[in-house]
Design an enzyme around this catalytic site. Structure first.
Site, PDB file in Angstrom:
ATOM      1  N   ALA A   1      -0.076  -0.157  -0.617  1.00  0.00           N
ATOM      2  CA  ALA A   1       1.202  -1.055  -0.750  1.00  0.00           C
ATOM      3  C   ALA A   1       1.863  -0.920  -2.021  1.00  0.00           C
ATOM      4  CB  ALA A   1       1.140  -2.443  -0.200  1.00  0.00           C
ATOM      5  N   ASN A   2       3.064  -1.020  -2.144  1.00  0.00           N
ATOM      6  CA  ASN A   2       3.714  -1.250  -3.189  1.00  0.00           C
ATOM      7  C   ASN A   2       3.799  -2.832  -3.600  1.00  0.00           C
ATOM      8  OD1 ASN A   2       4.780   1.153  -2.949  1.00  0.00           O
ATOM      9  ND2 ASN A   2       6.395   0.967  -4.193  1.00  0.00           N
ATOM     10  N   ARG A   3       4.020  -3.143  -4.951  1.00  0.00           N
ATOM     11  CA  ARG A   3       4.451  -4.706  -5.279  1.00  0.00           C
ATOM     12  C   ARG A   3       5.775  -5.204  -4.902  1.00  0.00           C
ATOM     13  NH1 ARG A   3      -0.065  -6.272  -8.416  1.00  0.00           N
ATOM     14  NH2 ARG A   3      -0.743  -4.715  -9.951  1.00  0.00           N
TER      15      ARG A   3
END
Ligand code: CTP
Ligand code: CA
Length: 222
Positions: free
Chosen positions: A33-35
């Site tokens: 995932a991205n932050r």
């Protein structure tokens, strides 16, 4: 009253907002995932509601709870997000605040990957669809499309190129390099890039960024 829309300059307008990260499974218990806390997208949805808009809110698994009063579509992956976005009808404006994972694991394992083998797992990636670019190129493109560009260097140059590449009307560019402390915080420092050029907004609360953007959207949709 919950469910009742406010009266304002966006009454009768339908705005789509994407928010949060996407989670791309590696196996049933792991993901990439991205932050993204979802704070900026959530604040934008609230600001649009406050001006009277109907808001379709397509969100990945965010930390911040979704606002009351939106048409909520909760998704996990980029491909699910694209599907949800394409299912929205009669959209006047779209704000694409989600931090979409650019890649997914090409063939996620159906079973939990065990560490009992002597070999380290190797992940093969596949590129995810670009939701913003897909919407911009579609036949029923909203009248106004706003993207984000989170950059860590050459912010304005990268964001200006991104706006052209994706075909959106506006891009809100921000510097998310660790030194700025923007990631995960309650403030944001953005530059609004349009066909007319770049407008620096002073560093302000994410709620204020949202209010200012919603006001601009209301002016643009007339
Ligand atoms: N976006 C999207 N779908 C994707 C990737 C990005 O809709 N698969 C949207 C984001 O929500 C944002 C804009 O596109 O509004 C820019 O995202 P960003 O990650 O900055 O751009 P990319 O084109 O993915 O370029 P890079 O990550 O290489 O900087
Ligand atoms: Ca990206």
């Amino acid at each position: 009253v919950e469910g009742a829309l406010a009266d304002g300059p966006l009454t009768g307008k339908h705005v789509l907002v994407t928010s949060g990260p996407t989670h791309e499974p590696i196996d049933p218990v792991r993901y990439i995932a991205n932050r993204s806390s979802g704070a900026q997208g959530t604040a934008i949805a609230k600001a649009l509601l406050a001006l009277g808009a109907r808001v379709t809110f397509v969100t990945g698994p965010a930390e911040v709870p979704p606002p009351q009063g939106v048409d909520l579509v909760a998704v996990q992956t980029a491909r699910e997000m694209l599907e949800a976005v394409q299912a929205a009808r009669d959209v006047d404006a779209g704000v694409f605040a989600a931090a979409v994972a650019d890649w997914r694991v090409a063939s996620a394992s159906e079973q939990k990957i065990k560490k009992d083998s002597s070999e380290l797992p190797v992940l093969e990636f596949a590129e995810n669809p670009d939701i913003l670019a897909t919407v911009c190129a579609s036949d029923d493109r909203p009248a106004l499309v706003v993207g984000f560009a989170a950059e860590t260097e050459n912010v304005i140059a990268h964001a200006t190129a991104k706006r052209a590449r994706k075909g959106c009307d506006w891009i809100l560019a921000n510097d998310v390099s660790p030194a700025t402390g923007i990631m995960g915080g309650s403030e944001n420092a953005v530059t609004l890039i349009t066909a007319q050029g770049a407008e620096d907004w002073p560093r302000m609360g994410k709620d204020e960024v949202a209010a200012r953007l919603a006001q601009k959207i209301a002016e643009a949709l007339g």
